[in-house]
Structure formats: C-alpha cells, structure tokens
Design an enzyme around this catalytic site. Structure first.
Site, short mmCIF file in Angstrom:
data_model
loop_
_atom_site.label_atom_id
_atom_site.label_comp_id
_atom_site.label_asym_id
_atom_site.label_seq_id
_atom_site.Cartn_x
_atom_site.Cartn_y
_atom_site.Cartn_z
N LYS A 11 10.81 11.51 -13.04
CA LYS A 11 11.22 11.43 -11.62
C LYS A 11 11.96 12.71 -11.20
O LYS A 11 11.86 13.14 -10.05
CB LYS A 11 12.09 10.20 -11.38
N GLY A 32 -2.40 5.33 -4.56
CA GLY A 32 -1.75 4.17 -5.21
C GLY A 32 -1.58 3.05 -4.20
O GLY A 32 -0.51 2.47 -4.06
N ALA A 33 -2.67 2.76 -3.45
CA ALA A 33 -2.58 1.95 -2.23
C ALA A 33 -2.81 0.46 -2.41
O ALA A 33 -2.76 -0.29 -1.44
CB ALA A 33 -3.62 2.47 -1.23
N THR A 47 7.14 -5.64 -9.58
CA THR A 47 5.76 -5.16 -9.38
C THR A 47 5.14 -5.11 -10.78
O THR A 47 5.84 -5.27 -11.78
CB THR A 47 5.70 -3.75 -8.76
N LEU A 95 1.77 6.39 -7.10
CA LEU A 95 1.08 6.02 -8.34
C LEU A 95 2.07 5.52 -9.38
O LEU A 95 3.18 6.04 -9.51
CB LEU A 95 0.38 7.24 -8.94
N ALA A 96 1.67 4.51 -10.12
CA ALA A 96 2.38 4.12 -11.34
C ALA A 96 1.30 3.90 -12.37
O ALA A 96 0.50 2.97 -12.25
CB ALA A 96 3.19 2.85 -11.12
N TYR A 146 16.17 4.03 -17.78
CA TYR A 146 15.49 4.50 -16.57
C TYR A 146 15.92 5.92 -16.17
O TYR A 146 15.26 6.89 -16.50
CB TYR A 146 15.63 3.50 -15.40
N ASP A 200 -10.01 7.38 -10.51
CA ASP A 200 -8.84 8.03 -11.09
C ASP A 200 -8.28 9.11 -10.15
O ASP A 200 -8.87 10.18 -10.00
CB ASP A 200 -9.24 8.64 -12.44
N ALA A 201 -7.14 8.82 -9.56
CA ALA A 201 -6.51 9.76 -8.61
C ALA A 201 -6.15 11.08 -9.26
O ALA A 201 -5.98 12.09 -8.58
CB ALA A 201 -5.25 9.13 -8.03
P1 NAI Z 1 2.25 -0.76 -8.86
O1 NAI Z 1 1.86 -0.91 -10.28
O2 NAI Z 1 2.40 -1.99 -8.04
O3 NAI Z 1 1.21 0.20 -8.08
C1 NAI Z 1 0.61 1.31 -8.69
C2 NAI Z 1 -0.57 1.80 -7.87
O4 NAI Z 1 -1.11 2.96 -8.51
C3 NAI Z 1 -1.72 0.81 -7.75
O5 NAI Z 1 -2.31 0.91 -6.47
C4 NAI Z 1 -2.71 1.31 -8.81
O6 NAI Z 1 -4.07 0.95 -8.56
C5 NAI Z 1 -2.52 2.79 -8.66
N1 NAI Z 1 -2.95 3.57 -9.82
C6 NAI Z 1 -2.48 3.55 -11.09
N2 NAI Z 1 -3.13 4.46 -11.84
C7 NAI Z 1 -4.01 5.09 -11.03
C8 NAI Z 1 -4.97 6.13 -11.21
N3 NAI Z 1 -5.14 6.75 -12.38
N4 NAI Z 1 -5.72 6.49 -10.13
C9 NAI Z 1 -5.57 5.88 -8.93
N5 NAI Z 1 -4.68 4.92 -8.70
C10 NAI Z 1 -3.91 4.52 -9.74
O7 NAI Z 1 3.59 0.10 -8.88
P2 NAI Z 1 4.86 0.23 -7.91
O8 NAI Z 1 6.00 -0.46 -8.56
O9 NAI Z 1 4.53 -0.05 -6.50
O10 NAI Z 1 5.16 1.78 -8.09
C11 NAI Z 1 4.77 2.77 -7.16
C12 NAI Z 1 5.83 3.87 -7.16
O11 NAI Z 1 7.07 3.30 -6.72
C13 NAI Z 1 6.09 4.46 -8.56
O12 NAI Z 1 6.31 5.85 -8.43
C14 NAI Z 1 7.37 3.77 -8.99
O13 NAI Z 1 8.10 4.51 -9.93
C15 NAI Z 1 8.08 3.67 -7.64
N6 NAI Z 1 9.18 2.70 -7.58
C16 NAI Z 1 9.02 1.40 -8.01
C17 NAI Z 1 10.10 0.53 -8.00
C18 NAI Z 1 9.97 -0.88 -8.49
O14 NAI Z 1 11.00 -1.52 -8.72
N7 NAI Z 1 8.79 -1.42 -8.63
C19 NAI Z 1 11.43 0.95 -7.48
C20 NAI Z 1 11.45 2.29 -6.96
C21 NAI Z 1 10.38 3.14 -7.04
#
Ligand code: NAI
Length: 395
Positions: free
Chosen positions: A244, A48-49, A276, A139-140, A235, A111-112
């Site tokens: 979670k 999820g980089a 995000t 991942l999200a 949430y 797809d991860a």
């Molecule tokens: P984001 O949407 O910015 O990033 C998601 C990443 O996952 C992207 O790199 C995307 O390409 C990748 N991805 C999605 N589906 C995929 C798949 N099938 N295969 C490969 N890659 C895939 O999301 P964000 O917000 O950075 O979330 C990341 C983690 O952080 C999640 O677990 C989220 O719950 C957690 N988080 C987010 C917060 C927020 O406020 N945004 C707060 C605290 C935790």
C-alpha cells in the site's frame, strides 16, 4: 438446481444468482435514495468492478451520477449445472439495471494485469466513449503475472521483520485462537508489492494518457487501509502495508500526470474495514471487524461498501466538494472507524473475547450474514428453496 452456501474456511464455493442480483439491487437503491451526485463522473472505468469496493464504485457512478461504466474483473463464469463466482452474477445485475436505465455498461472478464486486457479496454473507450473522466483502481488479487517479465508474483499476508502472534477467529467454526505468523522473506515482500503495489495502476494510467483517453480534469482513485494498532503487524506494517505504501508512491506519480491533463488528480482513499472476499482471507482482521461492527452499529455509524463509496463521491470528490487530504495526502473515509471513542471501545473488548463469549462480545452473527451476502445468500425476498438456473450468460 437448488443452490446452498458451501463455506470452506474463508471462502464460499457457491453463489446464488438471484441472491447476488438482489444484493446489487439493495446497493442501487441505497445510492438512489441519497439523491443525485452533482457534477459527478460521466464516463468511468472501474478496475476490479465485480465485488466489494469496486462494485460499489461502479454502482455509485452509474446510479448516483448517470455514468457510463466499463468494468474489469476476473470471475469464473457459470457453466451448465455449476454456479459462477459471485462477481459474475453481480455484474450481470449491474449491467441489466444500468442498460434498463439507459446507461452504457460494458464488461471485461480477464486479467487486468495483462497487456491484452488493457488493449481491449483502451479500444473500447476509444470506440464507445472517446475518453473517461474517472478511473477507479480496486483490485485485490492473490497473484500477478508480470506483463514484461512473465514472472508470476504471489502476494502473502505476513508481518515484516519478526513473527507476530495475536488472537484470530475461525469465522466458519466460531473458534477464537492464537495465531503466530512468521515474517515474510525479502522475496515475499517484493512479490506482494509487485501484486498489490502501484506499478499496475501506473501502467493503466500511462497507457490511457498516451492514448489520449483521459478527459481533461480526469481523476483516479485507489483504495487502501490503515486500521488500528492491534492489526498493524499484519496489515499496515506487514507485507500488504508495504504494498500500500507503493500504491501511495504511484498515486503521487499519477497525480502529477493528471495535473498536467487539465488539472485532474489522483489519490488514495483510506477506507473502512469491511467484510469482503479479500479481507476475510487476512488473519486477525475478521475478529477485529466483528468487534468493530458491534461497536459501530451501537454508535449508529456502521457503513458497508456502498455507503462508504457514496460518501466518498458525494462529500469528497463531486457535489461541488474537494478532497480533504490528511497530512500524507490521502482521503480518509475510515474517519468514523478511527474515531477515538470507537477505537477505545474495540480495545476494551479485544482482550476479553473468547470462543465462549464470541457471540455476546462481537457481532460475529453480523459478520457471517455479511459474508454470506457476498455470495448472494441470506437476502430478504429471495426464495432459496426454489429451483434456480445457475448458468446465466453475461448480457
Ligand atoms: P474484492 O475481493 O471484493 O474485489 C476485488 C476485485 O478485483 C474483484 O472485482 C475481482 O474480480 C478483481 N480482480 C482480482 N484479480 C483480478 C485480476 N487479475 N484481473 C482483473 N480483476 C481482478 O476486494 P475489496 O475488499 O473490495 O478490495 C478492493 C480494494 O479495496 C483493495 O485494494 C483493498 O486493499 C482495498 N480495501 C479493502 C478494505 C476491506 O476491508 N475490504 C478496506 C480498505 C481498502
């Protein structure tokens, strides 16, 4: 072509290549300005980089600690005359900057959740790096095709048990209204856990361990959120919160696995609520974020993804530090968000926000500019009136 933002609800369907690159450069500059992270990770896999917390993790590892990085993500590449999704451009910028600094950077767009991507990544680690010493799981995703059953699970953002009503904001139109969301069915709960829970993280870590690709003492971290009571129904106590909880279950299993592997560890880091692509899709949460930003900026404690992850690495994981776990074994970099005075200020503002006073009572302007930045828009120094080439191949 000239690329402008095209916002449709909570997504922007365009992205700006130079803007995304400039955004990535800002994050790299932040990490460099904090100085090197001592005893930091050197060979890092980020799942999820390409955006959000995962992108920040990759940048903190590469530019804070000189790490070789492998990034896994799912982005739509650019085409002739059609921009890519932002993570594509972000990754190009990170890869170029890393290689210019003499650092290894390799990417897997796919797809991860699939066995095939796991196999490709494991092969690359074996051939190129030997082993990894940090795995970030960030991942999200809205859906997951299960690699064993072939079933497609879709995650939902719903309350559990009873319906939930609260204020929400249409961030595009600036309209505050009341939203009522019906509770999830048992199937929806199970599906959300299948997508956003910990099973896939365990599959990754077990595969890496079986292939002996985890360096002795290797660590792994996945990200979660808890937040204040006003968002709990949607949430923490909702479908995503149950997923979670499953991620926390997985963290314990993976921790046991890594402890046996030369004294490593796995844990959950609870992060701050931030704009995000993932968080903008959650009802109620964007209104909370826009109030939180106002309060935390006034207090001088506001952080973005890169500040959060840099602080996680520098004060909890490396630099001679050890994680300071809460009573449930989680690291809390949401600590500044959850400070009583910050939450008291949010609670005070929450009931009085209306469409009319949205601009004055919240940082909706800051929310919107952060949102556009995710897609490479509104970044200082980028000429948005200039022709730009949307089709950029991955280096
Ligand atoms: P984001 O949407 O910015 O990033 C998601 C990443 O996952 C992207 O790199 C995307 O390409 C990748 N991805 C999605 N589906 C995929 C798949 N099938 N295969 C490969 N890659 C895939 O999301 P964000 O917000 O950075 O979330 C990341 C983690 O952080 C999640 O677990 C989220 O719950 C957690 N988080 C987010 C917060 C927020 O406020 N945004 C707060 C605290 C935790």
């Amino acid at each position: 072509m000239i690329i402008r933002p095209k916002v449709r609800g909570f997504v922007c369907v365009t992205a700006h290549p130079e803007g995304c690159a400039a955004h990535v450069q800002e994050w790299i500059a932040h990490v460099k300005a904090q100085g090197p992270i001592r005893q930091g990770p050197k060979r890092v896999l980020v799942i999820g980089a390409s955006t959000g917390y995962g992108l920040a993790s990759r940048i903190a590892a590469a530019f804070g600690s000189g790490a070789a990085t492998l990034g896994v993500f799912f982005e739509r590449p650019s085409e002739e005359g059609r921009p890519a999704t932002p993570g594509w451009y972000n990754t190009i910028a990170v890869t170029r900057a890393a290689r210019a600094a003499g650092l290894y950077a390799r990417n897997f767009n796919g797809d991860a959740f699939s066995d095939e991507i796991k196999r490709q990544v494991l092969d690359a680690i074996r051939t190129d790096l030997g082993q990894v010493d940090l795995v970030v799981y960030s991942l999200a995703s809205p859906r997951r095709t299960h690699p064993r059953t072939g079933a497609v699970h879709r995650s939902v953002l719903k309350p559990v048990g009873q319906s939930y009503s609260n204020k929400t904001v249409d961030t595009d139109k600036g309209i505050v209204s009341t939203v009522t969301i019906d509770p999830a069915s048992e199937t929806e709960i199970a599906d959300t856990i299948a997508v956003m829970g910990g099973e896939d993280w365990e599959l990754w870590m077990n595969a890496l361990a079986e292939a002996r690709l985890l360096a002795p003492g290797a660590q792994s971290v996945a990200y979660s959120y808890i937040g204040p009571e006003v968002t709990w129904a949607i949430y923490k106590n909702g479908t995503i919160g149950l997923a979670k909880n499953d991620l926390e279950r997985a963290a314990k299993n993976i921790d046991s696995l890594l402890k046996l592997n030369g004294g490593g560890r796995a844990f959950i880091s609870v992060n701050k609520a931030l704009v995000t692509q993932a968080s903008s899709a959650i009802p109620v949460v964007p209104l909370y974020i826009s109030i939180l930003y106002k309060v935390m900026k006034a207090a001088g404690t506001h952080e973005g993804c890169i500040e959060q992850v840099q602080r996680l690495f520098a004060t909890q994981m490396y630099n001679g530090q050890v994680p300071k776990f809460d009573e449930s074994g989680r690291v809390r970099i949401d600590d500044w968000e959850m400070r009583p005075e910050i939450q008291a200020a949010v609670r005070e503002i929450w009931p009085r926000v209306t469409t009319e006073n949205l601009a004055a009572e919240t940082d909706m302007a800051g929310y919107r500019s952060e949102f556009l930045k995710l897609f490479g828009f509104g970044i200082a120094g980028v000429n948005y009136d200039a022709e730009t080439e949307p089709h950029v191949p991955m280096p």
